[in-house]
Design an enzyme around this catalytic site. Structure first.
Site, mmCIF file in Angstrom:
data_model
loop_
_atom_site.group_PDB
_atom_site.id
_atom_site.type_symbol
_atom_site.label_atom_id
_atom_site.label_comp_id
_atom_site.label_asym_id
_atom_site.label_seq_id
_atom_site.Cartn_x
_atom_site.Cartn_y
_atom_site.Cartn_z
ATOM 1 N N CYS A 1 -10.719 -0.084 37.457
ATOM 2 C CA CYS A 1 -9.809 -1.241 37.492
ATOM 3 C C CYS A 1 -9.936 -2.003 38.802
ATOM 4 O O CYS A 1 -9.805 -3.234 38.823
ATOM 5 C CB CYS A 1 -8.372 -0.788 37.262
ATOM 6 S SG CYS A 1 -8.076 -0.342 35.532
ATOM 7 N N ASN B 1 -0.925 0.443 29.809
ATOM 8 C CA ASN B 1 -2.051 1.211 29.274
ATOM 9 C C ASN B 1 -1.887 1.365 27.764
ATOM 10 O O ASN B 1 -0.772 1.512 27.252
ATOM 11 C CB ASN B 1 -2.237 2.548 29.992
ATOM 12 C CG ASN B 1 -0.998 3.411 30.066
ATOM 13 O OD1 ASN B 1 0.117 2.909 30.080
ATOM 14 N ND2 ASN B 1 -1.186 4.717 30.125
ATOM 15 N N GLU C 1 -3.956 -2.169 34.276
ATOM 16 C CA GLU C 1 -4.446 -3.230 35.165
ATOM 17 C C GLU C 1 -5.445 -4.123 34.448
ATOM 18 O O GLU C 1 -5.469 -5.338 34.631
ATOM 19 C CB GLU C 1 -5.108 -2.614 36.402
ATOM 20 C CG GLU C 1 -4.169 -1.804 37.277
ATOM 21 C CD GLU C 1 -4.102 -0.335 36.887
ATOM 22 O OE1 GLU C 1 -4.253 -0.007 35.683
ATOM 23 O OE2 GLU C 1 -3.887 0.492 37.782
ATOM 24 N N CYS D 1 -7.200 2.971 39.326
ATOM 25 C CA CYS D 1 -8.461 3.718 39.269
ATOM 26 C C CYS D 1 -9.619 2.833 39.740
ATOM 27 O O CYS D 1 -9.510 1.609 39.821
ATOM 28 C CB CYS D 1 -8.711 4.230 37.850
ATOM 29 S SG CYS D 1 -9.290 2.983 36.686
ATOM 30 N N TYR E 1 -10.146 9.195 22.927
ATOM 31 C CA TYR E 1 -9.590 8.997 24.264
ATOM 32 C C TYR E 1 -10.317 7.965 25.128
ATOM 33 O O TYR E 1 -9.708 7.218 25.881
ATOM 34 C CB TYR E 1 -9.560 10.322 25.043
ATOM 35 C CG TYR E 1 -8.706 11.416 24.437
ATOM 36 C CD1 TYR E 1 -7.802 11.166 23.409
ATOM 37 C CD2 TYR E 1 -8.814 12.715 24.920
ATOM 38 C CE1 TYR E 1 -7.035 12.173 22.862
ATOM 39 C CE2 TYR E 1 -8.039 13.733 24.380
ATOM 40 C CZ TYR E 1 -7.151 13.454 23.351
ATOM 41 O OH TYR E 1 -6.396 14.471 22.820
ATOM 42 N N CYS F 1 -6.756 0.757 30.633
ATOM 43 C CA CYS F 1 -5.730 0.864 31.672
ATOM 44 C C CYS F 1 -4.856 -0.398 31.723
ATOM 45 O O CYS F 1 -5.290 -1.495 31.347
ATOM 46 C CB CYS F 1 -6.368 1.032 33.038
ATOM 47 S SG CYS F 1 -7.230 2.575 33.308
ATOM 48 N N GLU G 1 -3.566 3.630 24.854
ATOM 49 C CA GLU G 1 -4.440 4.773 24.583
ATOM 50 C C GLU G 1 -4.916 4.770 23.134
ATOM 51 O O GLU G 1 -4.462 3.960 22.308
ATOM 52 C CB GLU G 1 -3.694 6.076 24.926
ATOM 53 C CG GLU G 1 -3.344 6.130 26.405
ATOM 54 C CD GLU G 1 -2.762 7.461 26.858
ATOM 55 O OE1 GLU G 1 -2.373 8.287 26.003
ATOM 56 O OE2 GLU G 1 -2.715 7.670 28.095
ATOM 57 N N ASN G 2 -5.870 5.650 22.866
ATOM 58 C CA ASN G 2 -6.434 5.753 21.519
ATOM 59 C C ASN G 2 -6.726 7.218 21.224
ATOM 60 O O ASN G 2 -7.028 7.989 22.143
ATOM 61 C CB ASN G 2 -7.731 4.921 21.445
ATOM 62 C CG ASN G 2 -8.204 4.751 20.024
ATOM 63 O OD1 ASN G 2 -8.910 5.586 19.473
ATOM 64 N ND2 ASN G 2 -7.795 3.667 19.397
ATOM 65 N N ALA G 3 -6.671 7.565 19.935
ATOM 66 C CA ALA G 3 -6.989 8.929 19.523
ATOM 67 C C ALA G 3 -8.398 9.320 19.964
ATOM 68 O O ALA G 3 -8.668 10.490 20.245
ATOM 69 C CB ALA G 3 -6.844 9.065 18.010
HETATM 70 N N1 THU Z 1 -4.236 4.557 33.736
HETATM 71 C C1 THU Z 1 -3.928 3.250 33.985
HETATM 72 O O1 THU Z 1 -3.327 2.576 33.148
HETATM 73 N N2 THU Z 1 -4.284 2.726 35.175
HETATM 74 C C2 THU Z 1 -4.989 3.397 36.138
HETATM 75 O O2 THU Z 1 -5.337 2.811 37.152
HETATM 76 C C3 THU Z 1 -5.312 4.800 35.941
HETATM 77 C C4 THU Z 1 -4.926 5.410 34.670
HETATM 78 C C5 THU Z 1 -3.854 5.133 32.435
HETATM 79 C C6 THU Z 1 -5.011 5.509 31.554
HETATM 80 C C7 THU Z 1 -4.391 6.581 30.697
HETATM 81 O O3 THU Z 1 -3.736 5.981 29.600
HETATM 82 C C8 THU Z 1 -3.359 7.233 31.579
HETATM 83 O O4 THU Z 1 -3.131 6.319 32.657
HETATM 84 C C9 THU Z 1 -3.769 8.567 32.156
HETATM 85 O O5 THU Z 1 -4.997 8.524 32.755
#
Ligand code: THU
Length: 131
Positions: free
Chosen positions: A91, A46, A59, A88, A52, A57, A48-50
């Site tokens: 994904c 995963n 996957e 999720c 959000y 993700c 992330e970014n400031a």
């Molecule tokens: N996240 C994933 O990388 N995969 C998922 O299937 C669900 C969530 C990440 C997104 C975010 O960076 C962190 O988990 C919390 O939600």
């Protein structure tokens, strides 16, 4: 749960990819790996970014990496989450785009130090959208 040597390699790749997660906002690191029909393994974490909502993700990073390298058929997925959470919904749908047979595609869910569960993508995403 018995994993084939190829599945074990995929699980290890997902665990290793998790180490590269960029997750300073959630502090929730995820690693993923996909096996493609040509035998290659692609990984993702995963990012992330400031801002959000721009987060991607693990996957999706893995499957997009596969497609960018010319692979179009995902046959097995592994994901490593801190607590054994499953991929999720977004994904699941993105994976389905590149999985030729959802009921034949194992999704191996693990934690950093333990196996959690084995599903098929069809179990995780019944009645997926496709056209
Ligand atoms: N996240 C994933 O990388 N995969 C998922 O299937 C669900 C969530 C990440 C997104 C975010 O960076 C962190 O988990 C919390 O939600």
């Amino acid at each position: 749960m018995t994993l084939s040597p190829q599945e074990q390699a995929l699980v290890q790749a997902a665990r290793a990819a998790r180490a590269h997660a960029y997750a300073p906002y959630s502090n929730y690191s995820v690693g993923a790996a996909v096996l493609t029909s040509d035998g290659r393994i692609f990984t993702g974490c995963n990012v992330e970014n400031a801002s959000y909502g721009l987060t991607v993700c693990a996957e999706r990073v893995a499957v997009f990496s596969a497609v960018a390298a010319g692979a179009r058929e995902v046959v097995t997925v592994a994901v490593c989450t801190p607590d054994g959470a499953t991929p999720c919904g977004a994904c699941r749908q993105v994976l389905a785009e590149f999985v030729p047979d959802l009921s034949a595609c194992p999704v191996l869910v693990v934690k950093p130090d333990a196996f959690v569960a084995r599903y098929t993508l069809a179990e995780l995403l019944p009645h997926h959208f496709g056209r």
